[in-house]
Design a protein around this motif. Structure first.
Motif, PDB file in Angstrom:
ATOM      1  N   LYS A   1      -2.292  -0.184  -8.561  1.00 34.79           N
ATOM      2  CA  LYS A   1      -0.925  -0.692  -8.708  1.00 34.79           C
ATOM      3  C   LYS A   1      -0.940  -2.160  -9.126  1.00 34.79           C
ATOM      4  O   LYS A   1      -0.211  -2.570 -10.037  1.00 34.79           O
TER       5      LYS A   1
ATOM      6  N   PHE B   1       0.829  -1.198   0.000  1.00 40.09           N
ATOM      7  CA  PHE B   1       0.000   0.000   0.000  1.00 40.09           C
ATOM      8  C   PHE B   1       0.873   1.262   0.000  1.00 40.09           C
ATOM      9  O   PHE B   1       2.058   1.216   0.364  1.00 40.09           O
ATOM     10  N   GLU B   2       0.265   2.369  -0.388  1.00 42.25           N
ATOM     11  CA  GLU B   2       0.944   3.657  -0.388  1.00 42.25           C
ATOM     12  C   GLU B   2       0.654   4.372   0.936  1.00 42.25           C
ATOM     13  O   GLU B   2      -0.495   4.674   1.246  1.00 42.25           O
TER      14      GLU B   2
ATOM     15  N   PHE C   1      -3.927   0.936  -4.139  1.00 42.24           N
ATOM     16  CA  PHE C   1      -3.278  -0.366  -4.163  1.00 42.24           C
ATOM     17  C   PHE C   1      -3.796  -1.224  -5.316  1.00 42.24           C
ATOM     18  O   PHE C   1      -3.008  -1.860  -6.033  1.00 42.24           O
TER      19      PHE C   1
END
Length: 217
Positions: free
Chosen positions: A102, A86-87, A99
């Motif tokens: 991505k 996750f960011e 997420f």
């Protein structure tokens, strides 16, 4: 009750799938009020279901419906690690969409037709409060700008993904204008108004006979 067993079976049948997800039910009848039941509805990802979706096609569904989330999904641990998890800069809103963007940009995802997840809708949820306070649009704009940068960094050139992203960015940056255009813009009326402002009277009369017949001249 069968969610984990059924999704594990799918991942076993599709070893290339990094994740399995399905439709989400917007659930209002949790209140027990019979009138709320009619508001329940299932929102499916905007792609063909019961198939393995290759990257980055699922990104368009994340942008259009926001129903591709980790909440309703089952993921492989190595896939999570492969995309960097996750960011940390996203918290509270859009962390799951970031997420999933991505993941679906880089890896195949199996999109099932079965709904395993109910999203309890109520006015005190974080999403509902964000909409009421005006914070939702800011959060969405941050997400869209992040996604634009991420797709460029990953050299994603898919035409449809970029088309949908640019459209969603424009709508988010111009909420009042985009809403007005969706509701009321009609090309024929625009051309008629332009003709009234720019063309000589005889030409306007001739056009009116073409549009409406001689009775309206």
């Amino acid at each position: 009750p069968e969610k984990l067993a059924e999704q594990t079976t799918i991942l076993s049948l599709y070893p290339d799938a990094a994740m399995v997800c399905g439709p989400v039910e917007w659930w209002y009848s949790w209140t027990g009020d019979p009138d709320d039941k009619e508001h329940n509805h299932v929102v499916a990802p905007a792609v063909q279901v019961d198939t393995l979706v290759q990257p980055p096609r699922l990104v368009t569904s994340i942008l259009k419906t926001e129903t591709v989330t980790t909440t309703s999904s089952l993921l492989r641990r190595d896939a999570i690690e492969a995309v960097g998890g996750f960011e940390d800069s996203f918290y509270g809103l859009y962390e799951d969409q970031v997420f999933c963007a991505k993941l679906s940009t880089q890896l195949p995802v199996f999109v099932a037709g079965k709904c395993w997840y109910r999203w309890r809708k109520h006015p005190d949820s974080s999403c509902a409060v964000a909409v009421q306070t005006g914070n939702y649009r800011d959060a969405r704009l941050t997400f869209l700008q992040w996604l634009k940068k991420y797709l460029a960094e990953q050299n994603i050139e898919d035409t449809e993904v970029w088309k949908v992203l640019r459209r969603e960015l424009w709508k988010c940056q111009h909420p009042n204008l985009s809403g007005h255009v969706r509701r009321s813009w009609r090309p024929e009326e625009w051309f008629k108004n332009l003709a009234k402002r720019t063309l000589p009277i005889p030409v306007q009369r001739w056009l009116r006979t073409r549009w409406y017949g001689r009775d309206h001249v």
